[in-house]
Design a protein around this motif. Structure first.
Motif, mmCIF file in Angstrom:
data_model
loop_
_atom_site.group_PDB
_atom_site.id
_atom_site.type_symbol
_atom_site.label_atom_id
_atom_site.label_comp_id
_atom_site.label_asym_id
_atom_site.label_seq_id
_atom_site.Cartn_x
_atom_site.Cartn_y
_atom_site.Cartn_z
ATOM 1 N N CYS A 1 -33.370 -42.140 -6.300
ATOM 2 C CA CYS A 1 -33.689 -42.092 -4.871
ATOM 3 C C CYS A 1 -32.718 -41.183 -4.118
ATOM 4 C CB CYS A 1 -33.613 -43.506 -4.290
ATOM 5 S SG CYS A 1 -31.956 -44.224 -4.377
ATOM 6 N N GLY A 2 -32.951 -41.085 -2.825
ATOM 7 C CA GLY A 2 -32.093 -40.274 -1.974
ATOM 8 C C GLY A 2 -30.650 -40.742 -1.963
ATOM 9 N N HIS A 3 -30.440 -42.044 -2.026
ATOM 10 C CA HIS A 3 -29.071 -42.568 -2.073
ATOM 11 C C HIS A 3 -28.360 -42.082 -3.328
ATOM 12 C CE1 HIS A 3 -25.908 -45.488 -3.089
ATOM 13 N NE2 HIS A 3 -25.658 -45.409 -1.796
ATOM 14 N N CYS A 4 -29.079 -42.076 -4.437
ATOM 15 C CA CYS A 4 -28.514 -41.587 -5.705
ATOM 16 C C CYS A 4 -28.107 -40.117 -5.556
ATOM 17 C CB CYS A 4 -29.537 -41.693 -6.832
ATOM 18 S SG CYS A 4 -30.139 -43.349 -7.161
ATOM 19 N N GLU A 5 -29.003 -39.332 -4.960
ATOM 20 C CA GLU A 5 -28.720 -37.915 -4.748
ATOM 21 C C GLU A 5 -27.460 -37.744 -3.906
ATOM 22 O OE1 GLU A 5 -33.393 -36.442 -4.772
ATOM 23 O OE2 GLU A 5 -32.332 -36.648 -2.872
ATOM 24 N N SER A 6 -27.335 -38.546 -2.851
ATOM 25 C CA SER A 6 -26.162 -38.460 -1.972
ATOM 26 C C SER A 6 -24.878 -38.829 -2.692
ATOM 27 C CB SER A 6 -26.339 -39.375 -0.756
ATOM 28 O OG SER A 6 -27.387 -38.929 0.050
ATOM 29 N N ALA A 7 -24.929 -39.872 -3.514
ATOM 30 C CA ALA A 7 -23.729 -40.307 -4.240
ATOM 31 C C ALA A 7 -23.237 -39.212 -5.177
ATOM 32 C CB ALA A 7 -24.019 -41.591 -5.012
ATOM 33 N N VAL A 8 -24.152 -38.608 -5.919
ATOM 34 C CA VAL A 8 -23.786 -37.539 -6.848
ATOM 35 C C VAL A 8 -23.293 -36.315 -6.072
ATOM 36 C CG1 VAL A 8 -24.702 -35.917 -8.565
ATOM 37 C CG2 VAL A 8 -25.292 -38.348 -8.702
ATOM 38 N N THR A 9 -24.003 -35.978 -5.005
ATOM 39 C CA THR A 9 -23.615 -34.824 -4.186
ATOM 40 C C THR A 9 -22.219 -35.005 -3.609
ATOM 41 O OG1 THR A 9 -25.910 -34.317 -3.635
ATOM 42 C CG2 THR A 9 -24.228 -33.445 -2.150
ATOM 43 N N ASP A 10 -21.918 -36.186 -3.077
ATOM 44 C CA ASP A 10 -20.602 -36.447 -2.485
ATOM 45 C C ASP A 10 -19.489 -36.297 -3.513
ATOM 46 O OD1 ASP A 10 -21.862 -36.932 -0.092
ATOM 47 O OD2 ASP A 10 -21.612 -39.110 -0.160
ATOM 48 N N GLU A 11 -19.679 -36.874 -4.704
ATOM 49 C CA GLU A 11 -18.634 -36.808 -5.735
ATOM 50 C C GLU A 11 -18.418 -35.373 -6.213
ATOM 51 O OE1 GLU A 11 -16.462 -39.006 -6.768
ATOM 52 O OE2 GLU A 11 -17.297 -40.656 -5.617
ATOM 53 N N LEU A 12 -19.502 -34.647 -6.457
ATOM 54 C CA LEU A 12 -19.364 -33.275 -6.942
ATOM 55 C C LEU A 12 -18.823 -32.343 -5.868
ATOM 56 C CD1 LEU A 12 -22.571 -32.988 -9.134
ATOM 57 C CD2 LEU A 12 -20.207 -33.055 -9.935
ATOM 58 N N SER A 13 -19.180 -32.596 -4.620
ATOM 59 C CA SER A 13 -18.685 -31.760 -3.519
ATOM 60 C C SER A 13 -17.175 -31.861 -3.362
ATOM 61 C CB SER A 13 -19.371 -32.144 -2.205
ATOM 62 O OG SER A 13 -20.748 -31.850 -2.266
ATOM 63 N N ALA A 14 -16.595 -32.960 -3.829
ATOM 64 C CA ALA A 14 -15.153 -33.167 -3.712
ATOM 65 C C ALA A 14 -14.357 -32.368 -4.745
ATOM 66 C CB ALA A 14 -14.828 -34.657 -3.844
ATOM 67 N N LEU A 15 -15.031 -31.809 -5.757
ATOM 68 C CA LEU A 15 -14.322 -31.029 -6.772
ATOM 69 C C LEU A 15 -13.850 -29.706 -6.175
ATOM 70 C CD1 LEU A 15 -16.635 -31.479 -9.903
ATOM 71 C CD2 LEU A 15 -14.465 -32.630 -9.423
ATOM 72 N N ALA A 16 -12.667 -29.289 -6.569
ATOM 73 C CA ALA A 16 -12.100 -28.034 -6.077
ATOM 74 C C ALA A 16 -13.004 -26.859 -6.434
ATOM 75 C CB ALA A 16 -10.719 -27.826 -6.674
ATOM 76 N N GLY A 17 -13.285 -26.028 -5.444
ATOM 77 C CA GLY A 17 -14.064 -24.820 -5.679
ATOM 78 C C GLY A 17 -15.557 -24.962 -5.478
ATOM 79 N N VAL A 18 -16.049 -26.203 -5.372
ATOM 80 C CA VAL A 18 -17.493 -26.404 -5.200
ATOM 81 C C VAL A 18 -17.898 -26.006 -3.781
ATOM 82 C CG1 VAL A 18 -19.331 -28.130 -5.095
ATOM 83 C CG2 VAL A 18 -17.686 -28.178 -6.972
ATOM 84 N N THR A 19 -18.928 -25.151 -3.692
ATOM 85 C CA THR A 19 -19.389 -24.685 -2.391
ATOM 86 C C THR A 19 -20.725 -25.304 -1.990
ATOM 87 O OG1 THR A 19 -20.362 -22.727 -3.428
ATOM 88 C CG2 THR A 19 -18.130 -22.505 -2.539
ATOM 89 N N SER A 20 -21.537 -25.718 -2.975
ATOM 90 C CA SER A 20 -22.776 -26.420 -2.644
ATOM 91 C C SER A 20 -23.264 -27.236 -3.831
ATOM 92 C CB SER A 20 -23.868 -25.449 -2.181
ATOM 93 O OG SER A 20 -24.408 -24.739 -3.265
ATOM 94 N N VAL A 21 -23.983 -28.319 -3.506
ATOM 95 C CA VAL A 21 -24.560 -29.200 -4.517
ATOM 96 C C VAL A 21 -25.958 -29.574 -4.057
ATOM 97 C CG1 VAL A 21 -24.391 -31.416 -5.722
ATOM 98 C CG2 VAL A 21 -22.303 -30.186 -5.087
ATOM 99 N N LYS A 22 -26.933 -29.479 -4.962
ATOM 100 C CA LYS A 22 -28.288 -29.933 -4.660
ATOM 101 C C LYS A 22 -28.737 -30.834 -5.798
ATOM 102 C CE LYS A 22 -33.005 -28.469 -3.633
ATOM 103 N NZ LYS A 22 -33.287 -29.712 -2.982
ATOM 104 N N ALA A 23 -28.888 -32.120 -5.504
ATOM 105 C CA ALA A 23 -29.333 -33.105 -6.496
ATOM 106 C C ALA A 23 -30.791 -33.453 -6.221
ATOM 107 C CB ALA A 23 -28.470 -34.354 -6.415
#
Length: 72
Positions: free
Chosen positions: A15-37
């Protein structure tokens, strides 16, 4: 330096919540500029300023509560 885009396959997103959780965690990695789950396909597209360490990506997805199964 050019951007690096990688598509990963993640299992467990439903679901959308799942997408947000993954996006938030990956966005916190150094150098990440965008995430689309996308829960319906299990694909997560990550764009970063340099190639990412797959172990770091796996750890971030795991922290969100899902499993990185590889690259799409």
């Amino acid at each position: 330096m050019s951007a690096s885009t990688t598509v990963y396959q993640v299992t467990g997103m439903t679901c959308g919540h799942c997408e947000s959780a993954v996006t938030d965690e990956l966005s916190a990695l150094a150098g990440v500029t965008s995430v689309k789950a996308v829960a319906s396909t299990g694909e997560v597209t990550v764009t970063s300023s340099a190639p990412l360490d797959e172990a770091a990506v796996r750890a971030a997805v795991d922290e969100a509560g899902y499993e990185l199964t590889g690259r799409a």
